[in-house]
Design an enzyme around this catalytic site. Structure first.
Site, PDB file in Angstrom:
ATOM      1  N   HIS A 156      35.822  44.790  32.908  1.00 31.02           N
ATOM      2  CA  HIS A 156      37.337  44.822  33.007  1.00 31.02           C
ATOM      3  C   HIS A 156      37.558  46.425  32.824  1.00 31.02           C
ATOM      4  O   HIS A 156      37.186  46.902  31.829  1.00 31.02           O
ATOM      5  CB  HIS A 156      37.853  44.170  31.841  1.00 31.02           C
ATOM      6  CG  HIS A 156      37.390  42.525  32.193  1.00 31.02           C
ATOM      7  ND1 HIS A 156      38.377  41.671  32.688  1.00 31.02           N
ATOM      8  CD2 HIS A 156      36.351  42.005  31.608  1.00 31.02           C
ATOM      9  CE1 HIS A 156      37.708  40.478  32.469  1.00 31.02           C
ATOM     10  NE2 HIS A 156      36.603  40.427  31.996  1.00 31.02           N
ATOM     11  N   HIS A 211      30.793  41.462  35.597  1.00 36.60           N
ATOM     12  CA  HIS A 211      32.165  42.148  35.754  1.00 36.60           C
ATOM     13  C   HIS A 211      32.624  42.991  34.917  1.00 36.60           C
ATOM     14  O   HIS A 211      32.563  42.724  33.601  1.00 36.60           O
ATOM     15  CB  HIS A 211      33.308  41.267  36.560  1.00 36.60           C
ATOM     16  CG  HIS A 211      33.411  39.992  35.457  1.00 36.60           C
ATOM     17  ND1 HIS A 211      32.691  39.050  35.358  1.00 36.60           N
ATOM     18  CD2 HIS A 211      34.364  39.635  34.623  1.00 36.60           C
ATOM     19  CE1 HIS A 211      32.907  38.283  34.594  1.00 36.60           C
ATOM     20  NE2 HIS A 211      34.193  38.566  33.936  1.00 36.60           N
ATOM     21  N   ASP A 240      42.578  42.013  38.620  1.00 35.46           N
ATOM     22  CA  ASP A 240      42.551  40.857  37.952  1.00 35.46           C
ATOM     23  C   ASP A 240      43.709  40.345  38.122  1.00 35.46           C
ATOM     24  O   ASP A 240      45.029  40.659  37.903  1.00 35.46           O
ATOM     25  CB  ASP A 240      42.288  40.980  36.530  1.00 35.46           C
ATOM     26  CG  ASP A 240      41.836  39.470  35.796  1.00 35.46           C
ATOM     27  OD1 ASP A 240      42.307  38.581  35.944  1.00 35.46           O
ATOM     28  OD2 ASP A 240      40.866  39.567  34.915  1.00 35.46           O
ATOM     29  N   ILE A 241      43.908  38.919  38.611  1.00 32.47           N
ATOM     30  CA  ILE A 241      45.053  38.023  39.196  1.00 32.47           C
ATOM     31  C   ILE A 241      45.760  37.693  37.712  1.00 32.47           C
ATOM     32  O   ILE A 241      46.978  37.183  37.555  1.00 32.47           O
ATOM     33  CB  ILE A 241      44.988  37.170  39.995  1.00 32.47           C
ATOM     34  CG1 ILE A 241      44.048  36.217  39.685  1.00 32.47           C
ATOM     35  CG2 ILE A 241      44.833  37.469  41.579  1.00 32.47           C
ATOM     36  CD1 ILE A 241      43.921  34.682  40.474  1.00 32.47           C
TER      37      ILE A 241
END
Ligand SMILES: [Zn+2]
Length: 131
Positions: A96, A94, A30-31
């Site tokens: 995390h 998605h 994750d950016i």
């Protein structure tokens, strides 16, 4: 889904800090990590909501998360790896995976833009543990 950012990342149209790939998923950093080493696991098939998946796809997806959790824990030195799924920001499932060192760190409000050079280093560390 032509407009979906994760489908574009999967196709390679948008770059990512990839850490792992299988026939089922792509995993990348994750950016805007909540903690350093925050990984997103994205199924290659576009689906919006995890509980709409077949039992088989659901199980396979969660097993990929389990497979990544050990190497991620080693690479970061975290005490635990937290798992969160909500999916309001991008309508493509998605997971995390977030390295945790104490309670109350599984908090999206802690997300900050990652330093690009540091993201490369962290991705390399995780990939090293997956070898
Ligand atoms: Zn998609």
């Amino acid at each position: 889904m032509d407009e979906c950012i994760f489908c574009k990342i999967i196709k390679g149209d948008i770059p990512c800090h990839k850490v792992y790939e299988s026939s089922i998923v792509l995993a990348f950093l994750d950016i805007n990590p909540v903690q350093e080493g925050h990984v997103l696991i994205v199924p290659k098939k576009h689906n919006d909501y995890i509980f709409d998946l077949s039992n088989k796809d659901y199980t396979e997806l969660l097993l990929e998360a389990k497979k990544l959790s050990g190497p991620l824990k080693k690479a970061t030195g975290a005490k635990r790896i937290g798992l969160a799924i909500e999916g309001f920001a991008v309508p493509h499932i998605h997971i995390h995976l977030i390295p945790l060192y104490a309670g109350n760190q599984l908090n999206p409000l802690m997300a900050k833009p990652g330093d690009p050079e540091q993201l490369v280093k962290v991705a390399d560390k995780i990939k090293e543990q997956l070898k």
